[in-house]
Design an enzyme around this catalytic site. Structure first.
Site, PDB file in Angstrom:
ATOM      1  N   ASP A  66       0.847  -1.197   0.000  1.00 12.73           N
ATOM      2  CA  ASP A  66       0.000   0.000   0.000  1.00 12.73           C
ATOM      3  C   ASP A  66       0.888   1.255   0.000  1.00 12.73           C
ATOM      4  O   ASP A  66       1.706   1.449   0.912  1.00 12.73           O
ATOM      5  CB  ASP A  66      -0.891  -0.032   1.251  1.00 12.73           C
ATOM      6  CG  ASP A  66      -1.869   1.126   1.293  1.00 12.73           C
ATOM      7  OD1 ASP A  66      -1.829   2.000   0.402  1.00 12.73           O
ATOM      8  OD2 ASP A  66      -2.677   1.154   2.244  1.00 12.73           O
ATOM      9  N   SER A 146       1.512  16.717 -11.205  1.00 13.82           N
ATOM     10  CA  SER A 146       0.376  16.937 -12.113  1.00 13.82           C
ATOM     11  C   SER A 146       0.293  18.400 -12.494  1.00 13.82           C
ATOM     12  O   SER A 146       0.779  19.270 -11.753  1.00 13.82           O
ATOM     13  CB  SER A 146      -0.922  16.536 -11.390  1.00 13.82           C
ATOM     14  OG  SER A 146      -2.052  16.887 -12.163  1.00 13.82           O
ATOM     15  N   TYR A 159      -6.992  16.487  -3.728  1.00 19.22           N
ATOM     16  CA  TYR A 159      -5.964  15.924  -4.618  1.00 19.22           C
ATOM     17  C   TYR A 159      -4.899  16.959  -4.997  1.00 19.22           C
ATOM     18  O   TYR A 159      -3.701  16.674  -4.946  1.00 19.22           O
ATOM     19  CB  TYR A 159      -6.672  15.398  -5.871  1.00 19.22           C
ATOM     20  CG  TYR A 159      -5.789  14.939  -7.009  1.00 19.22           C
ATOM     21  CD1 TYR A 159      -5.202  13.678  -6.993  1.00 19.22           C
ATOM     22  CD2 TYR A 159      -5.565  15.752  -8.125  1.00 19.22           C
ATOM     23  CE1 TYR A 159      -4.415  13.236  -8.055  1.00 19.22           C
ATOM     24  CE2 TYR A 159      -4.784  15.311  -9.189  1.00 19.22           C
ATOM     25  CZ  TYR A 159      -4.218  14.066  -9.147  1.00 19.22           C
ATOM     26  OH  TYR A 159      -3.432  13.627 -10.194  1.00 19.22           O
ATOM     27  N   LYS A 163      -0.465  17.037  -5.105  1.00 20.94           N
ATOM     28  CA  LYS A 163       0.380  17.143  -6.303  1.00 20.94           C
ATOM     29  C   LYS A 163       1.313  18.342  -6.188  1.00 20.94           C
ATOM     30  O   LYS A 163       2.465  18.283  -6.602  1.00 20.94           O
ATOM     31  CB  LYS A 163      -0.514  17.223  -7.543  1.00 20.94           C
ATOM     32  CG  LYS A 163      -1.306  15.946  -7.787  1.00 20.94           C
ATOM     33  CD  LYS A 163      -0.390  14.854  -8.273  1.00 20.94           C
ATOM     34  CE  LYS A 163      -0.632  13.510  -7.673  1.00 20.94           C
ATOM     35  NZ  LYS A 163       0.207  12.442  -8.258  1.00 20.94           N
TER      36      LYS A 163
HETATM   37  P1  NAP Z   1      -4.363   4.703 -12.696  1.00 19.11           P
HETATM   38  O1  NAP Z   1      -4.478   4.262 -14.108  1.00 19.11           O
HETATM   39  O2  NAP Z   1      -5.566   4.687 -11.829  1.00 19.11           O
HETATM   40  O3  NAP Z   1      -3.187   3.869 -12.008  1.00 19.11           O
HETATM   41  C1  NAP Z   1      -2.913   4.059 -10.654  1.00 19.11           C
HETATM   42  C2  NAP Z   1      -1.775   3.177 -10.233  1.00 19.11           C
HETATM   43  O4  NAP Z   1      -1.484   3.472  -8.846  1.00 19.11           O
HETATM   44  C3  NAP Z   1      -2.100   1.705 -10.319  1.00 19.11           C
HETATM   45  O5  NAP Z   1      -0.960   1.012 -10.721  1.00 19.11           O
HETATM   46  C4  NAP Z   1      -2.483   1.358  -8.883  1.00 19.11           C
HETATM   47  O6  NAP Z   1      -2.168   0.020  -8.521  1.00 19.11           O
HETATM   48  C5  NAP Z   1      -1.588   2.276  -8.099  1.00 19.11           C
HETATM   49  N1  NAP Z   1      -2.155   2.544  -6.778  1.00 19.11           N
HETATM   50  C6  NAP Z   1      -3.314   3.170  -6.489  1.00 19.11           C
HETATM   51  N2  NAP Z   1      -3.502   3.184  -5.154  1.00 19.11           N
HETATM   52  C7  NAP Z   1      -2.458   2.525  -4.610  1.00 19.11           C
HETATM   53  C8  NAP Z   1      -2.093   2.197  -3.293  1.00 19.11           C
HETATM   54  N3  NAP Z   1      -2.825   2.549  -2.240  1.00 19.11           N
HETATM   55  N4  NAP Z   1      -0.947   1.502  -3.102  1.00 19.11           N
HETATM   56  C9  NAP Z   1      -0.169   1.134  -4.155  1.00 19.11           C
HETATM   57  N5  NAP Z   1      -0.451   1.410  -5.416  1.00 19.11           N
HETATM   58  C10 NAP Z   1      -1.595   2.110  -5.653  1.00 19.11           C
HETATM   59  O7  NAP Z   1      -3.852   6.217 -12.607  1.00 19.11           O
HETATM   60  P2  NAP Z   1      -2.853   7.078 -13.535  1.00 19.11           P
HETATM   61  O8  NAP Z   1      -3.669   8.059 -14.278  1.00 19.11           O
HETATM   62  O9  NAP Z   1      -1.908   6.209 -14.259  1.00 19.11           O
HETATM   63  O10 NAP Z   1      -2.096   7.895 -12.411  1.00 19.11           O
HETATM   64  C11 NAP Z   1      -0.748   7.666 -12.063  1.00 19.11           C
HETATM   65  C12 NAP Z   1      -0.211   8.946 -11.414  1.00 19.11           C
HETATM   66  O11 NAP Z   1      -0.251   9.997 -12.385  1.00 19.11           O
HETATM   67  C13 NAP Z   1      -1.031   9.423 -10.221  1.00 19.11           C
HETATM   68  O12 NAP Z   1      -0.179   9.863  -9.192  1.00 19.11           O
HETATM   69  C14 NAP Z   1      -1.812  10.593 -10.769  1.00 19.11           C
HETATM   70  O13 NAP Z   1      -2.100  11.557  -9.777  1.00 19.11           O
HETATM   71  C15 NAP Z   1      -0.842  11.131 -11.801  1.00 19.11           C
HETATM   72  N6  NAP Z   1      -1.479  11.951 -12.830  1.00 19.11           N
HETATM   73  C16 NAP Z   1      -2.425  11.403 -13.666  1.00 19.11           C
HETATM   74  C17 NAP Z   1      -3.033  12.223 -14.615  1.00 19.11           C
HETATM   75  C18 NAP Z   1      -4.070  11.696 -15.567  1.00 19.11           C
HETATM   76  O14 NAP Z   1      -4.734  12.517 -16.239  1.00 19.11           O
HETATM   77  N7  NAP Z   1      -4.267  10.392 -15.693  1.00 19.11           N
HETATM   78  C19 NAP Z   1      -2.683  13.566 -14.714  1.00 19.11           C
HETATM   79  C20 NAP Z   1      -1.731  14.071 -13.853  1.00 19.11           C
HETATM   80  C21 NAP Z   1      -1.138  13.252 -12.918  1.00 19.11           C
HETATM   81  P3  NAP Z   1      -3.284  -1.171  -8.485  1.00 19.11           P
HETATM   82  O15 NAP Z   1      -3.396  -1.678  -9.892  1.00 19.11           O
HETATM   83  O16 NAP Z   1      -2.706  -2.135  -7.549  1.00 19.11           O
HETATM   84  O17 NAP Z   1      -4.556  -0.536  -7.997  1.00 19.11           O
END
Ligand code: NAP
Length: 256
Positions: A66, A146, A159, A163
């Site tokens: 986690d 972000s 959130y 960030k």
């Molecule tokens: P995502 O597709 O939902 O993937 C999230 C990842 O984080 C998954 O691998 C998940 O693992 C893991 N995770 C979530 N909760 C966790 C926990 N408690 N412990 C360990 N692992 C955990 O999201 P994403 O869009 O790729 O986001 C990745 C990062 O990019 C985040 O920090 C997000 O804030 C940032 N970001 C995203 C965007 C966007 O538009 N998508 C924009 C800016 C920044 P499991 O598979 O085990 O759940």
């Protein structure tokens, strides 16, 4: 092979941005440690990524834990040492964004978001940095912050501070860890289509609005973030520290 002989830990690498980053790091010769939550979904996704990486001759393991738990960083470092003998790059990517309005934000949702995105990250960065310091040959730490570090969001009041916090953490760590040759930078993605925002973007009006606001005319894909992370992780960025890189298709500057 920009990351040849480097061990790269990526948190939240089972899905989305982290998965794309892990795959590209492995393609670039890195030995990859995949962090994920340890849920059934996380286990399955990590196993399929390891299979993908092995298929092109790369090296990868997974270490579940986690991200909100202050001990998870130590476990990731221990897993990296056991499998590959070093930690050279640490990418803090795991994060959640359960969209919710401010005035009735449940305390549990706020605390879970801050613990997952920022508090756990602090100790994970600390664990990776201590290992890099002990190895004595520097390293690279990258936080996936972000665009939300720079702008607000009415449904993201829990959130966006996390960030901004990660971005600030990288700036301060760049100073604290510079003497050890450890570089610290952040990547600020714009809107990248992943599971984190799939419900939000399922609204066709919201999707059209976000796409229309992006000068490059499309939402980002996870692979769009992989190249910038590999650059910051590699020796090509050897004099880059305390910096942040917006990767948003021009979204941030498109105000007028
Ligand atoms: P995502 O597709 O939902 O993937 C999230 C990842 O984080 C998954 O691998 C998940 O693992 C893991 N995770 C979530 N909760 C966790 C926990 N408690 N412990 C360990 N692992 C955990 O999201 P994403 O869009 O790729 O986001 C990745 C990062 O990019 C985040 O920090 C997000 O804030 C940032 N970001 C995203 C965007 C966007 O538009 N998508 C924009 C800016 C920044 P499991 O598979 O085990 O759940």
């Amino acid at each position: 092979m920009l990351l040849k002989d480097k061990t790269v830990i990526i948190t939240g690498a089972s899905r989305g941005i982290g998965r794309a980053v892990a795959r590209e790091c492995a393609r670039q010769g890195g030995r990859v440690v995949i962090g994920h939550s340890g849920s059934a979904q996380g286990n399955q996704a990590a196993a399929s990524l390891i299979e993908e990486i092995h298929a092109f001759g790369g090296q990868a393991i997974d270490v579940p834990g986690d991200a909100a738990d202050p001990d998870t960083g130590d476990k990731l470092v221990a897993g990296a040492l056991e499998a590959f003998g070093s930690v050279d790059v640490f990418v803090n990517n795991a994060g959640i964004c359960p969209f919710h309005s401010f005035l009735d934000m449940p305390r549990e949702t706020y605390l879970r978001t801050v613990n997952t995105n920022l508090n756990g990250a602090y100790f994970a960065v600390q664990a990776a940095a201590n290992q890099m310091k002990n190895q004595g040959r520097g390293g690279a730490i990258i936080a996936i912050s972000s665009i939300s570090a720079l702008v607000g969001g009415g449904m993201q009041t829990h959130y966006t501070p996390t960030k901004a916090g990660l971005h600030s953490l990288m700036q301060s760590c760049a100073i604290a860890l510079g003497p050890y040759g450890i570089r610290c930078n952040s990547v600020l993605p714009g809107t990248i289509a992943t599971d984190i925002n799939k419900d939000d973007l399922a609204d066709p009006e919201k999707l059209a609005y976000m796409t229309g606001r992006t000068p490059l005319g499309r939402l980002g894909e996870p692979d769009d973030i992989a190249g910038p992370v590999v650059f910051l992780a590699s020796d090509m960025a050897r004099y880059v520290t305390g910096a942040s890189l917006l990767v948003d298709g021009g979204l941030y500057v498109n105000l007028q």
